[in-house]
Design a protein around this motif. Structure first.
Motif, PDB file in Angstrom:
ATOM      1  N   TYR A 119       0.985  12.208   5.073  1.00 14.17           N
ATOM      2  CA  TYR A 119       1.442  11.617   6.329  1.00 14.17           C
ATOM      3  C   TYR A 119       1.538  10.105   6.182  1.00 14.17           C
ATOM      4  CZ  TYR A 119       1.175  10.392  11.355  1.00 14.17           C
ATOM      5  OH  TYR A 119       1.414   9.883  12.599  1.00 14.17           O
ATOM      6  N   VAL A 120       2.715   9.580   6.404  1.00 14.04           N
ATOM      7  CA  VAL A 120       2.886   8.114   6.387  1.00 14.04           C
ATOM      8  C   VAL A 120       3.246   7.685   7.792  1.00 14.04           C
ATOM      9  CG1 VAL A 120       3.994   6.163   5.241  1.00 14.04           C
ATOM     10  CG2 VAL A 120       3.987   8.390   4.141  1.00 14.04           C
ATOM     11  N   ASN A 121       2.456   6.773   8.333  1.00 22.59           N
ATOM     12  CA  ASN A 121       2.798   6.274   9.668  1.00 22.59           C
ATOM     13  C   ASN A 121       2.921   4.757   9.653  1.00 22.59           C
ATOM     14  OD1 ASN A 121       0.197   5.305   9.640  1.00 22.59           O
ATOM     15  ND2 ASN A 121      -0.619   6.921  10.943  1.00 22.59           N
ATOM     16  N   GLU A 122       3.048   4.187  10.819  1.00 15.87           N
ATOM     17  CA  GLU A 122       3.270   2.740  10.889  1.00 15.87           C
ATOM     18  C   GLU A 122       1.984   1.939  10.706  1.00 15.87           C
ATOM     19  OE1 GLU A 122       6.354   1.266  13.926  1.00 15.87           O
ATOM     20  OE2 GLU A 122       5.482   3.074  14.778  1.00 15.87           O
ATOM     21  N   ASN A 123       0.847   2.600  10.863  1.00 14.14           N
ATOM     22  CA  ASN A 123      -0.420   1.867  10.810  1.00 14.14           C
ATOM     23  C   ASN A 123      -0.774   1.455   9.392  1.00 14.14           C
ATOM     24  OD1 ASN A 123      -0.615   2.326  13.515  1.00 14.14           O
ATOM     25  ND2 ASN A 123      -1.887   4.153  13.275  1.00 14.14           N
ATOM     26  N   TYR A 124      -1.716   0.504   9.319  1.00 16.05           N
ATOM     27  CA  TYR A 124      -2.176   0.002   8.024  1.00 16.05           C
ATOM     28  C   TYR A 124      -3.186   0.998   7.464  1.00 16.05           C
ATOM     29  CZ  TYR A 124      -3.495  -3.495   4.571  1.00 16.05           C
ATOM     30  OH  TYR A 124      -3.717  -4.171   3.406  1.00 16.05           O
ATOM     31  N   THR A 125      -2.699   1.944   6.670  1.00 13.55           N
ATOM     32  CA  THR A 125      -3.598   2.999   6.203  1.00 13.55           C
ATOM     33  C   THR A 125      -4.046   2.769   4.760  1.00 13.55           C
ATOM     34  OG1 THR A 125      -1.610   4.223   5.695  1.00 13.55           O
ATOM     35  CG2 THR A 125      -2.770   4.832   7.717  1.00 13.55           C
ATOM     36  N   LEU A 126      -3.972   1.513   4.320  1.00 16.80           N
ATOM     37  CA  LEU A 126      -4.396   1.213   2.950  1.00 16.80           C
ATOM     38  C   LEU A 126      -5.739   0.489   2.974  1.00 16.80           C
ATOM     39  CD1 LEU A 126      -1.001  -0.134   1.576  1.00 16.80           C
ATOM     40  CD2 LEU A 126      -1.948   2.148   1.239  1.00 16.80           C
ATOM     41  N   LEU A 127      -6.419   0.523   1.828  1.00 12.70           N
ATOM     42  CA  LEU A 127      -7.677  -0.212   1.714  1.00 12.70           C
ATOM     43  C   LEU A 127      -7.326  -1.643   1.312  1.00 12.70           C
ATOM     44  CD1 LEU A 127      -9.452   2.579  -0.315  1.00 12.70           C
ATOM     45  CD2 LEU A 127      -9.847   2.071   2.090  1.00 12.70           C
ATOM     46  N   PRO A 128      -7.576  -2.632   2.187  1.00  9.27           N
ATOM     47  CA  PRO A 128      -7.070  -3.986   1.946  1.00  9.27           C
ATOM     48  C   PRO A 128      -7.667  -4.682   0.721  1.00  9.27           C
ATOM     49  CG  PRO A 128      -8.512  -3.952   3.857  1.00  9.27           C
ATOM     50  CD  PRO A 128      -8.299  -2.536   3.458  1.00  9.27           C
ATOM     51  N   ASN A 129      -8.924  -4.373   0.420  1.00  9.36           N
ATOM     52  CA  ASN A 129      -9.564  -5.071  -0.696  1.00  9.36           C
ATOM     53  C   ASN A 129      -9.509  -4.294  -1.999  1.00  9.36           C
ATOM     54  OD1 ASN A 129     -10.410  -7.621   0.357  1.00  9.36           O
ATOM     55  ND2 ASN A 129     -11.734  -6.438   1.710  1.00  9.36           N
ATOM     56  N   VAL A 130      -8.679  -3.279  -1.986  1.00 11.06           N
ATOM     57  CA  VAL A 130      -8.529  -2.459  -3.190  1.00 11.06           C
ATOM     58  C   VAL A 130      -7.102  -2.672  -3.686  1.00 11.06           C
ATOM     59  CG1 VAL A 130      -8.454  -0.061  -3.969  1.00 11.06           C
ATOM     60  CG2 VAL A 130     -10.238  -0.805  -2.393  1.00 11.06           C
ATOM     61  N   ASN A 131      -6.939  -2.636  -4.989  1.00 12.72           N
ATOM     62  CA  ASN A 131      -5.587  -2.922  -5.487  1.00 12.72           C
ATOM     63  C   ASN A 131      -4.627  -1.754  -5.261  1.00 12.72           C
ATOM     64  OD1 ASN A 131      -5.830  -1.134  -7.674  1.00 12.72           O
ATOM     65  ND2 ASN A 131      -6.667  -2.716  -9.000  1.00 12.72           N
ATOM     66  N   VAL A 132      -3.362  -2.049  -5.488  1.00  7.98           N
ATOM     67  CA  VAL A 132      -2.301  -1.073  -5.203  1.00  7.98           C
ATOM     68  C   VAL A 132      -2.525   0.219  -5.985  1.00  7.98           C
ATOM     69  CG1 VAL A 132       0.190  -0.670  -5.531  1.00  7.98           C
ATOM     70  CG2 VAL A 132      -0.607  -2.827  -4.564  1.00  7.98           C
ATOM     71  N   TYR A 133      -2.861   0.073  -7.254  1.00  5.56           N
ATOM     72  CA  TYR A 133      -3.051   1.252  -8.117  1.00  5.56           C
ATOM     73  C   TYR A 133      -4.114   2.182  -7.532  1.00  5.56           C
ATOM     74  CZ  TYR A 133      -3.748   4.042 -12.341  1.00  5.56           C
ATOM     75  OH  TYR A 133      -3.843   5.079 -13.232  1.00  5.56           O
ATOM     76  N   ASP A 134      -5.254   1.612  -7.191  1.00  6.57           N
ATOM     77  CA  ASP A 134      -6.349   2.440  -6.675  1.00  6.57           C
ATOM     78  C   ASP A 134      -5.999   3.069  -5.332  1.00  6.57           C
ATOM     79  OD1 ASP A 134      -7.959   2.091  -8.833  1.00  6.57           O
ATOM     80  OD2 ASP A 134      -8.993   0.347  -8.039  1.00  6.57           O
ATOM     81  N   ASN A 135      -5.246   2.315  -4.518  1.00  7.54           N
ATOM     82  CA  ASN A 135      -4.808   2.882  -3.233  1.00  7.54           C
ATOM     83  C   ASN A 135      -3.917   4.102  -3.447  1.00  7.54           C
ATOM     84  OD1 ASN A 135      -5.396   1.720  -0.485  1.00  7.54           O
ATOM     85  ND2 ASN A 135      -5.132  -0.175  -1.638  1.00  7.54           N
ATOM     86  N   ILE A 136      -2.975   3.962  -4.373  1.00  7.71           N
ATOM     87  CA  ILE A 136      -2.042   5.077  -4.614  1.00  7.71           C
ATOM     88  C   ILE A 136      -2.764   6.238  -5.298  1.00  7.71           C
ATOM     89  CG2 ILE A 136       0.101   5.749  -5.788  1.00  7.71           C
ATOM     90  CD1 ILE A 136       1.047   2.840  -5.483  1.00  7.71           C
ATOM     91  N   ALA A 137      -3.704   5.885  -6.163  1.00  2.00           N
ATOM     92  CA  ALA A 137      -4.409   6.940  -6.924  1.00  2.00           C
ATOM     93  C   ALA A 137      -5.409   7.710  -6.061  1.00  2.00           C
ATOM     94  CB  ALA A 137      -5.136   6.312  -8.111  1.00  2.00           C
ATOM     95  N   PHE A 138      -5.741   7.145  -4.917  1.00  4.17           N
ATOM     96  CA  PHE A 138      -6.797   7.721  -4.073  1.00  4.17           C
ATOM     97  C   PHE A 138      -6.610   9.222  -3.784  1.00  4.17           C
ATOM     98  CE2 PHE A 138      -9.000   8.230   0.073  1.00  4.17           C
ATOM     99  CZ  PHE A 138     -10.279   7.942  -0.370  1.00  4.17           C
ATOM    100  N   PRO A 139      -5.441   9.649  -3.253  1.00  5.52           N
ATOM    101  CA  PRO A 139      -5.296  11.092  -2.976  1.00  5.52           C
ATOM    102  C   PRO A 139      -5.334  11.942  -4.239  1.00  5.52           C
ATOM    103  CG  PRO A 139      -3.219   9.939  -2.604  1.00  5.52           C
ATOM    104  CD  PRO A 139      -4.249   8.896  -2.852  1.00  5.52           C
ATOM    105  N   LEU A 140      -4.876  11.378  -5.352  1.00  3.02           N
ATOM    106  CA  LEU A 140      -4.888  12.141  -6.601  1.00  3.02           C
ATOM    107  C   LEU A 140      -6.312  12.343  -7.099  1.00  3.02           C
ATOM    108  CD1 LEU A 140      -1.871  10.431  -8.398  1.00  3.02           C
ATOM    109  CD2 LEU A 140      -1.901  12.615  -7.234  1.00  3.02           C
ATOM    110  N   ARG A 141      -7.112  11.292  -6.936  1.00  5.06           N
ATOM    111  CA  ARG A 141      -8.515  11.407  -7.357  1.00  5.06           C
ATOM    112  C   ARG A 141      -9.257  12.403  -6.471  1.00  5.06           C
ATOM    113  NH1 ARG A 141      -9.310   4.968  -8.294  1.00  5.06           N
ATOM    114  NH2 ARG A 141      -8.018   4.859 -10.145  1.00  5.06           N
ATOM    115  N   LEU A 142      -8.925  12.376  -5.168  1.00  7.15           N
ATOM    116  CA  LEU A 142      -9.557  13.334  -4.242  1.00  7.15           C
ATOM    117  C   LEU A 142      -9.222  14.766  -4.643  1.00  7.15           C
ATOM    118  CD1 LEU A 142      -9.191  12.042  -0.577  1.00  7.15           C
ATOM    119  CD2 LEU A 142     -11.278  12.306  -1.886  1.00  7.15           C
ATOM    120  N   ASN A 143      -7.981  14.946  -5.113  1.00  9.71           N
ATOM    121  CA  ASN A 143      -7.536  16.288  -5.510  1.00  9.71           C
ATOM    122  C   ASN A 143      -7.878  16.614  -6.962  1.00  9.71           C
ATOM    123  OD1 ASN A 143      -6.568  16.702  -2.990  1.00  9.71           O
ATOM    124  ND2 ASN A 143      -4.408  16.628  -3.525  1.00  9.71           N
ATOM    125  N   LYS A 144      -8.637  15.700  -7.592  1.00 12.15           N
ATOM    126  CA  LYS A 144      -9.082  15.880  -8.978  1.00 12.15           C
ATOM    127  C   LYS A 144      -7.922  16.150  -9.951  1.00 12.15           C
ATOM    128  CE  LYS A 144     -13.850  17.160  -8.106  1.00 12.15           C
ATOM    129  NZ  LYS A 144     -13.978  16.907  -6.705  1.00 12.15           N
TER     130      LYS A 144
END
Lengths: 288, 245
Positions: free
Chosen positions: B82-107
């Motif tokens: 789900y992508v919405n208009e809100n700021y759903t990223l972790l601001p103090n985490v870099n882009v790579y880790d933000n994008i990798a987050f769901p993949l890491r959750l899904n192992k």
């Protein structure tokens, strides 16, 4: 919900580093915590060695003429020194293990790649540990032979100079070897050849780099024990090791970044441009 | 997997403690493996509808997620991006880790994840931002990072809620091309107020107005519809064209 400020302009290519110097500033600014974490891992691997050295140094404080005769003391000190060397060689393997992981982290940092710290640390160990440990054993064997050799010199100055000579001939090449192994998959003999090639090409920087690596140890010599009383000596041991801890956290990891950036610039010049264009100037953004 | 709404209503209390009806007793289905575009005037309940699916708000009625009742599926097991208009990223985490987050959750295997991230970010032209913290990025770049985070995950349902709002036309087209080509065969709900965009991307267009469902159209049917709400929405395009010339 807290209102968030956004940057008004796109983060553009022109904001990205285009020189190695800018790359260092960039890594420092954007990835300080990653470098710090590398330092923490280095420190953890150093802890057994630090503990061992503290025990041995405290032990040495009791090796005085009050407790031993002059003839016995010489032998006891020799045995003490031997134990320190053997202990060092064994416990430093743990540091080499950690360095294998840290080198990969630093490589990814300067290549401006994404890092999954624990995974990449483990992957670094998997990729680098074998060649690192072989290089280390070659290096440390030569060192131990030099150390044993210098024991035969009656003149202490000549003995020390032998060790200094060892340091000049082998240490920069050893470090170049580690940087080379971290980037290229090649036979060890090729890495050794390369490391001397790059050492000779960058003599001044390489010696300065080794000097910088030695700097915290040289500073710790100010707090050389066995001159004053037990209490002062004990405080000196503490100060020395606190300095080492600080250096491991805030100095060595950054020095590794500098080394990695510098070595990459030389690898680019002599190897990558021709043979590995895919990593040529990787991490630098000249233009899109 | 069809998503079927049966007499679904959403009510909430506003700041003045008045009860507002965001969705008013709607019944219809989103078609599986198609791009379902949801349009309607602002405040018509489009986002509320999406948030029912993600489990962010409570609804009355029944939503069938394939064969199952949505309420009986844990939110984490719904496998929705789900992508919405809100700021759903972790601001103090870099882009790579933000994008990798769901993949890491899904192992997901790290090397595989790394490859997917590089491929998607290269396509979205944000590969040079991987080591940057998201707090330094512009709104447009943040939108692309959020989309990349959504694209890297292999989901059963993708919901894009005004996700292209902060993007320029070039990037909007690029994103829409990605959705059309690379997410082919996935069930997609694409919420937008931009009718031109809706017409260009949709397999089906669903129209909502004042919390009510008005109907489902193919793009051609939508253009030919006599429905008053559709006509109003289409008049926006005509007005835009008038402004241009």
């Amino acid at each position: 919900m807290r209102k968030r400020n956004y940057s008004n302009v796109d983060y553009s290519y022109s904001s990205l580093p285009s020189t190695r110097k800018e790359a260092f500033k960039d890594v420092y600014r954007h990835n300080f915590m990653t470098i710090f974490k590398s330092g923490v891992f280095l420190l953890l691997s150093f802890l057994p060695l630090i503990a061992f050295m503290i025990v041995m140094e405290i032990n040495k404080m009791f090796l005085t003429l009050d407790n031993y005769s002059e003839s016995d003391l010489f032998g006891v000190l020799f045995v003490w020194d031997l134990i320190v060397h053997i202990g060092f060689v064994i416990l430093f393997t743990l540091v080499v293990l950690s360095l294998s992981g840290v080198f990969r982290i630093i490589k990814l940092l300067v290549f401006q790649e994404g890092i999954d710290f624990f995974y990449d640390f483990k992957k670094g160990i998997k990729e680098n540990f074998k060649p690192f440990i072989i290089s280390y054993f070659i290096y440390i064997t030569i060192y131990l032979l030099t150390y044993l050799l210098q024991l035969f010199f009656l003149n202490q100055f000549v003995g020390i100079m032998t060790l200094v000579l060892f340091h000049i001939v082998f240490t920069p090449a050893f470090i170049w070897g580690l940087f080379s192994i971290n980037i290229y998959d090649a036979k060890l003999i090729k890495h050794i050849k390369n490391s001397y090639f790059f050492y000779m090409k960058t003599l001044g920087f390489s010696l300065l780099y080794v000097f910088m690596m030695d700097l915290p140890i040289l500073i710790s010599f100010i707090f050389y024990e066995n001159i004053f009383g037990f209490g002062v000596n004990f405080i000196f041991i503490i100060i020395k090791n606190v300095l080492l801890v600080l250096a491991l956290l805030f100095f060595y990891p950054f020095l590794l970044v500098v080394g990695s950036l510098y070595s990459n610039s030389k690898f680019d010049l002599f190897i990558n441009k021709l043979h590995y264009p895919e990593i040529y100037q990787k991490g630098l953004y000249k233009s899109k | 997997m069809d998503i079927t709404f049966k007499n679904v209503s959403v009510l909430y209390e506003n700041k003045k403690r008045d009860i507002i009806t965001a969705i008013d007793d709607i019944s219809f289905s989103f078609t599986s493996e198609k791009i379902n575009v949801l349009v309607g005037p602002s405040g018509c309940g489009k986002t509320s509808l999406a948030r029912c699916l993600t489990g962010e708000i409570i609804y009355e009625g029944e939503i069938m997620y394939g064969e199952k009742d949505l309420e009986k599926i844990e939110t984490k097991d719904r496998n929705i991006s789900y992508v919405n208009e809100n700021y759903t990223l972790l601001p103090n985490v870099n882009v790579y880790d933000n994008i990798a987050f769901p993949l890491r959750l899904n192992k997901v295997d790290h090397d595989e994840a790394d490859q997917i991230i590089k491929e998607v970010t290269k396509y979205l032209d944000i590969d040079f931002l991987l080591t940057r913290k998201t707090k330094y990025l512009s709104l447009g770049q943040i939108s692309r990072v959020k989309l990349a985070k959504c694209f890297v995950k292999d989901s059963d349902l993708y919901i894009f809620d005004e996700s292209n709002r902060n993007l320029d036309e070039e990037n909007r087209n690029k994103i829409n091309r990605y959705i059309k080509d690379r997410l082919k065969g996935k069930t997609i709900i694409f919420i937008t107020h931009n009718i031109s965009e809706a017409l260009s991307i949709a397999d089906y267009i669903y129209v909502m107005n004042e919390g009510k469902y008005r109907g489902r159209y193919t793009p051609i049917e939508f253009l030919e519809s006599n429905d008053e709400v559709v006509q109003n929405l289409l008049s926006e395009i005509k007005n835009e064209k008038k402004k241009l010339f």
